[in-house]
Design an enzyme around this catalytic site. Structure first.
Site, PDB file in Angstrom:
ATOM      1  N   SER A 111       2.033   6.813   4.012  1.00  0.00           N
ATOM      2  CA  SER A 111       1.911   6.460   2.592  1.00  0.00           C
ATOM      3  C   SER A 111       1.808   4.947   2.396  1.00  0.00           C
ATOM      4  O   SER A 111       1.676   4.472   1.286  1.00  0.00           O
ATOM      5  CB  SER A 111       3.141   6.977   1.838  1.00  0.00           C
ATOM      6  N   ASP A 113       0.811   0.715   2.962  1.00  0.00           N
ATOM      7  CA  ASP A 113      -0.312  -0.167   2.670  1.00  0.00           C
ATOM      8  C   ASP A 113      -1.304  -0.216   3.833  1.00  0.00           C
ATOM      9  O   ASP A 113      -2.510  -0.031   3.658  1.00  0.00           O
ATOM     10  CB  ASP A 113       0.279  -1.572   2.413  1.00  0.00           C
ATOM     11  N   GLY A 268      -9.772  -8.417  15.698  1.00  0.00           N
ATOM     12  CA  GLY A 268     -10.944  -7.548  15.606  1.00  0.00           C
ATOM     13  C   GLY A 268     -11.915  -7.999  14.531  1.00  0.00           C
ATOM     14  O   GLY A 268     -12.956  -7.383  14.335  1.00  0.00           O
ATOM     15  N   HIS A 327      -1.354 -13.587  12.954  1.00  0.00           N
ATOM     16  CA  HIS A 327      -2.793 -13.730  12.715  1.00  0.00           C
ATOM     17  C   HIS A 327      -3.274 -15.178  12.888  1.00  0.00           C
ATOM     18  O   HIS A 327      -4.227 -15.442  13.611  1.00  0.00           O
ATOM     19  CB  HIS A 327      -3.149 -13.267  11.294  1.00  0.00           C
TER      20      HIS A 327
HETATM   21  N1  LIG Z   1      -0.663  -3.902   5.011  1.00  0.00           N
HETATM   22  C1  LIG Z   1      -1.540  -4.373   5.873  1.00  0.00           C
HETATM   23  O1  LIG Z   1      -2.708  -4.648   5.542  1.00  0.00           O
HETATM   24  C2  LIG Z   1      -1.120  -4.595   7.287  1.00  0.00           C
HETATM   25  C3  LIG Z   1       0.144  -4.277   7.748  1.00  0.00           C
HETATM   26  N2  LIG Z   1       0.467  -4.451   9.063  1.00  0.00           N
HETATM   27  C4  LIG Z   1       1.764  -4.075   9.605  1.00  0.00           C
HETATM   28  O2  LIG Z   1       1.972  -2.672   9.414  1.00  0.00           O
HETATM   29  C5  LIG Z   1       3.348  -2.403   9.234  1.00  0.00           C
HETATM   30  C6  LIG Z   1       3.540  -1.668   7.935  1.00  0.00           C
HETATM   31  O3  LIG Z   1       3.000  -2.466   6.906  1.00  0.00           O
HETATM   32  P1  LIG Z   1       2.618  -1.867   5.476  1.00  0.00           P
HETATM   33  O4  LIG Z   1       1.909  -0.585   5.597  1.00  0.00           O
HETATM   34  O5  LIG Z   1       1.962  -2.958   4.748  1.00  0.00           O
HETATM   35  O6  LIG Z   1       4.063  -1.687   4.872  1.00  0.00           O
HETATM   36  P2  LIG Z   1       4.608  -0.737   3.719  1.00  0.00           P
HETATM   37  O7  LIG Z   1       5.673  -1.504   3.017  1.00  0.00           O
HETATM   38  O8  LIG Z   1       3.507  -0.185   2.902  1.00  0.00           O
HETATM   39  O9  LIG Z   1       5.363   0.393   4.549  1.00  0.00           O
HETATM   40  C7  LIG Z   1       4.710   1.419   5.286  1.00  0.00           C
HETATM   41  C8  LIG Z   1       5.518   2.713   5.183  1.00  0.00           C
HETATM   42  O10 LIG Z   1       6.738   2.546   5.869  1.00  0.00           O
HETATM   43  C9  LIG Z   1       7.778   3.189   5.138  1.00  0.00           C
HETATM   44  N3  LIG Z   1       8.770   2.154   4.767  1.00  0.00           N
HETATM   45  C10 LIG Z   1       8.563   1.001   4.091  1.00  0.00           C
HETATM   46  N4  LIG Z   1       9.690   0.279   3.994  1.00  0.00           N
HETATM   47  C11 LIG Z   1      10.642   0.979   4.635  1.00  0.00           C
HETATM   48  C12 LIG Z   1      12.016   0.758   4.927  1.00  0.00           C
HETATM   49  N5  LIG Z   1      12.636  -0.347   4.546  1.00  0.00           N
HETATM   50  N6  LIG Z   1      12.674   1.690   5.634  1.00  0.00           N
HETATM   51  C13 LIG Z   1      12.052   2.782   6.053  1.00  0.00           C
HETATM   52  N7  LIG Z   1      10.736   3.046   5.813  1.00  0.00           N
HETATM   53  C14 LIG Z   1      10.054   2.163   5.131  1.00  0.00           C
HETATM   54  C15 LIG Z   1       7.148   3.812   3.913  1.00  0.00           C
HETATM   55  O11 LIG Z   1       6.813   5.164   4.212  1.00  0.00           O
HETATM   56  P3  LIG Z   1       7.455   6.390   3.418  1.00  0.00           P
HETATM   57  O12 LIG Z   1       7.752   5.934   2.048  1.00  0.00           O
HETATM   58  O13 LIG Z   1       6.403   7.423   3.464  1.00  0.00           O
HETATM   59  O14 LIG Z   1       8.645   6.674   4.193  1.00  0.00           O
HETATM   60  C16 LIG Z   1       5.894   3.044   3.750  1.00  0.00           C
HETATM   61  O15 LIG Z   1       4.882   3.783   3.131  1.00  0.00           O
HETATM   62  C17 LIG Z   1       4.059  -3.753   9.263  1.00  0.00           C
HETATM   63  O16 LIG Z   1       4.539  -3.927  10.566  1.00  0.00           O
HETATM   64  C18 LIG Z   1       2.931  -4.750   8.956  1.00  0.00           C
HETATM   65  O17 LIG Z   1       3.148  -6.002   9.552  1.00  0.00           O
HETATM   66  C19 LIG Z   1      -0.430  -4.951   9.950  1.00  0.00           C
HETATM   67  C20 LIG Z   1      -1.678  -5.272   9.558  1.00  0.00           C
HETATM   68  C21 LIG Z   1      -2.130  -5.153   8.201  1.00  0.00           C
HETATM   69  O1  LIG Z   2      -1.065  -8.026   8.536  1.00  0.00           O
HETATM   70  C1  LIG Z   2      -1.248  -8.131   7.342  1.00  0.00           C
HETATM   71  O2  LIG Z   2      -2.498  -8.352   6.902  1.00  0.00           O
HETATM   72  C2  LIG Z   2      -2.861  -8.105   5.548  1.00  0.00           C
HETATM   73  C3  LIG Z   2      -4.179  -8.828   5.326  1.00  0.00           C
HETATM   74  O3  LIG Z   2      -5.158  -8.279   6.151  1.00  0.00           O
HETATM   75  P1  LIG Z   2      -6.683  -8.402   5.754  1.00  0.00           P
HETATM   76  O4  LIG Z   2      -7.404  -7.860   6.919  1.00  0.00           O
HETATM   77  O5  LIG Z   2      -6.866  -7.602   4.513  1.00  0.00           O
HETATM   78  O6  LIG Z   2      -6.938  -9.839   5.519  1.00  0.00           O
HETATM   79  C4  LIG Z   2      -1.792  -8.578   4.604  1.00  0.00           C
HETATM   80  O7  LIG Z   2      -2.119  -8.163   3.284  1.00  0.00           O
HETATM   81  C5  LIG Z   2      -0.474  -7.989   4.990  1.00  0.00           C
HETATM   82  O8  LIG Z   2       0.557  -8.567   4.190  1.00  0.00           O
HETATM   83  C6  LIG Z   2      -0.127  -8.250   6.424  1.00  0.00           C
HETATM   84  O9  LIG Z   2       0.989  -7.455   6.817  1.00  0.00           O
END
Ligand SMILES: NC(=O)C1=CN([C@@H]2O[C@H](COP(=O)(O)OP(=O)(O)OC[C@H]3O[C@@H](n4cnc5c(N)ncnc54)[C@H](OP(=O)(O)O)[C@@H]3O)[C@@H](O)[C@H]2O)C=CC1
Ligand SMILES: O=C1O[C@H](COP(=O)(O)O)[C@@H](O)[C@H](O)[C@H]1O
Length: 496
Positions: A111, A113, A268, A327
């Protein structure tokens, strides 16, 4: 073939304090039997780099028979099999030929980001190219469908493919730390795998503080018994050196290095991949690439949106750990490294490590941090960081940081590498700006006086949006007289 998704029950997406005691599981898993098309086609869709497995066997792999284990990371590039090594190619070929095996990809954090912005769209791109196998069952469609775009340009039948893809997704509810729930997932995967060799990939799209819970449960209760089991771990790998080492030690209780794939998706990106090509395959840049000609290098990341509900993850890490330490530092290392002895991952890694080891420890006076506040623009009010419901009201986590970094080696001594990263700024962009030194005794100084912009050549590598590489130069305005203007030698990707 099967494609499955796990997600936590409705209402589980709540604040981090609740999760700390009882983390909910949200996962998506994709299972399949063999790559449906050739390995060459398979490599035509992924863009995953800097995925670095090393080391020897450990519990999850202990009883693996018929396992296909790569010796190098599976770097797969868009449209070009040339980006992978022979070993990787053979690995994929083996998979594509083996119709009796399955691969299940479990995206833990479905679910979130990252899952929505990157993983589902990337998997769909893979599926579009027939790189994901056929399977049935779907409960994930509504949510996933909103994340998909036909980003593979100018292709036909995209919406049909999208429907087929969605039909191969399903959810599975569970808790991140519940072995019982992973046993249920295991059963579900087995239904799809049947009697074939099962290969399983767990994509941890979750905050790092819950990696170990998931890996433990997956390892004990949902790892493959007759194929390989691998885990993709997203950055950041811990909060500091100590917690990073602890995370690695923790992961190694359940996995061997060969099973762990660490990822930084910026590696990438087209123009980040192109950095080495630019430097090492063109004579004109490399001779200028040093303190002798370069005055400063700017590495800029900005987003025009805030956390938007991601406070659960972001507030514990902040912009430095979220963007700069991984990054931007990866880009810096690629930018500044010496010529590697080959393009093998290990050789490039070794050169990057030398850059990092040559860096002067960051001084507090060389850093600025900040946090965005609410503001109104054009009649719209934008929330401040602490207005986000997932962020503690008293948070002092930085959402903006700027730092001047220095590399104490012969090539870069004294050249500031200026990193800037922030959320909720005025624009969304990622760029490398290389500002050159002034022309000594410039004959045309009279034409631009003290205008620094015009006195300085600048090479801009615009990573996103609208990828481009351009060089700002002074140029004679055509016609009578001697007037100069500033022009761009522009390699604009959209116009290619
Ligand atoms: N967002 C991006 O574009 C990018 C993110 N990342 C990495 O991906 C990982 C996740 O990032 P992102 O998807 O943005 O983060 P989110 O805050 O959207 O969290 C991802 C999922 O993890 C669960 N979650 C969030 N916070 C908690 C918590 N405190 N305890 C337990 N479960 C939790 C939730 O799932 P649910 O509610 O279903 O349990 C949530 O949907 C990080 O390590 C980030 O650095 C890397 C590259 C790009
Ligand atoms: O790793 C992460 O990257 C995104 C930004 O990625 P982009 O490819 O859209 O530039 C950032 O939004 C996020 O906070 C971080 O965890």
């Amino acid at each position: 073939m099967a494609l499955s998704c796990m997600r936590c029950p409705a209402g589980a997406a709540a604040v981090s304090s609740r999760r700390a005691s009882a983390p909910p599981a949200a996962a998506v898993s994709f299972a399949r039997c063999g790559f449906g098309s050739s390995a060459t086609a398979a490599v035509g869709c992924w863009r995953i780099q800097a995925v670095t497995p090393q080391g020897a066997k450990a519990p999850m792999d202990a009883d693996v028979k018929n396992a296909v284990t790569p010796t190098t990371p599976p770097k797969v590039e868009n449209g070009s099999p040339s980006g992978i090594t022979l070993d990787e190619f053979e690995d994929l070929s083996a998979l594509s030929k083996n119709d009796d095996s399955t691969v299940s990809i479990t995206v833990v954090g479905a679910s979130g980001d990252l899952a929505k912005k990157k993983i589902f769209p990337a998997l769909f791109a893979l599926y579009y190219e027939d790189c994901l196998p056929k399977m049935t069952d779907a409960e994930l469609r509504n949510m996933v469908s909103k994340t998909l775009t036909c980003r593979i340009d100018k292709r036909e039948n995209c919406s049909e493919k999208m429907d087929e893809f969605l039909k191969r997704c399903f959810y599975h509810s569970g808790q991140y730390d519940s072995e019982e729930h992973f046993i249920d997932l295991d059963k579900k995967l087995k239904q799809h795998e049947g009697s074939r060799v099962s290969n399983r990939l767990f994509y941890l799209s979750i905050p790092p503080n819950i990696f170990l819970d998931v890996v433990k449960c997956a390892s004990k209760s949902a790892s493959s018994v007759n194929g390989w089991t691998r885990v993709i771990v997203e950055k950041p790998f811990g909060r500091d050196s100590e917690s990073s080492a602890a995370l690695t030690r923790g992961l190694k209780q359940y996995l061997v290095e060969d099973q762990i794939f660490r990822i930084d998706h910026y590696l990438g990106k087209e123009l980040v991949e192109n950095l080495s090509v630019l430097r090492f395959s063109n004579l004109v840049f490399e001779p200028l690439w040093s303190r002798q000609y370069i005055r400063n290098v700017q590495l800029i990341f900005s987003e025009d949106f805030g956390t938007e509900g991601r406070g659960g993850y972001f507030d514990s890490y902040g912009i430095i750990r979220d963007i700069m330490q991984n990054h931007l530092l990866q880009i810096l290392a690629l930018f500044a490294m010496e010529t590697p002895i080959s393009l093998e991952a290990e050789d490039i890694r070794n050169e990057k490590v030398k850059v990092l080891r040559s860096m002067k420890p960051l001084q507090l006076e060389d850093v600025v941090i900040g946090q965005y506040k609410n503001h109104t623009k054009g009649g719209t009010t934008y929330p401040g960081y602490t207005d986000d419901k997932t962020v503690p009201k008293d948070s002092v986590t930085p959402t903006f940081a700027a730092a001047a970094l220095f590399i104490n080696n012969a090539r870069w001594d004294g050249v500031p590498f200026l990193m800037k990263a922030g959320k909720a700024l005025h624009t969304k962009r990622a760029e490398i700006r290389v500002q050159f030194r002034h022309v000594p005794g410039n004959l045309y100084k009279g034409s631009f006086g003290t205008d620094l912009d015009r006195a300085t050549n600048e090479l801009v590598i615009r990573v996103q949006p609208d990828e481009a590489i351009y060089l700002k130069i002074n140029n004679k305005i055509p016609g009578l007289g001697m007037r100069l203007d500033r022009s761009n030698l522009n390699l604009h990707y959209a116009a290619r």
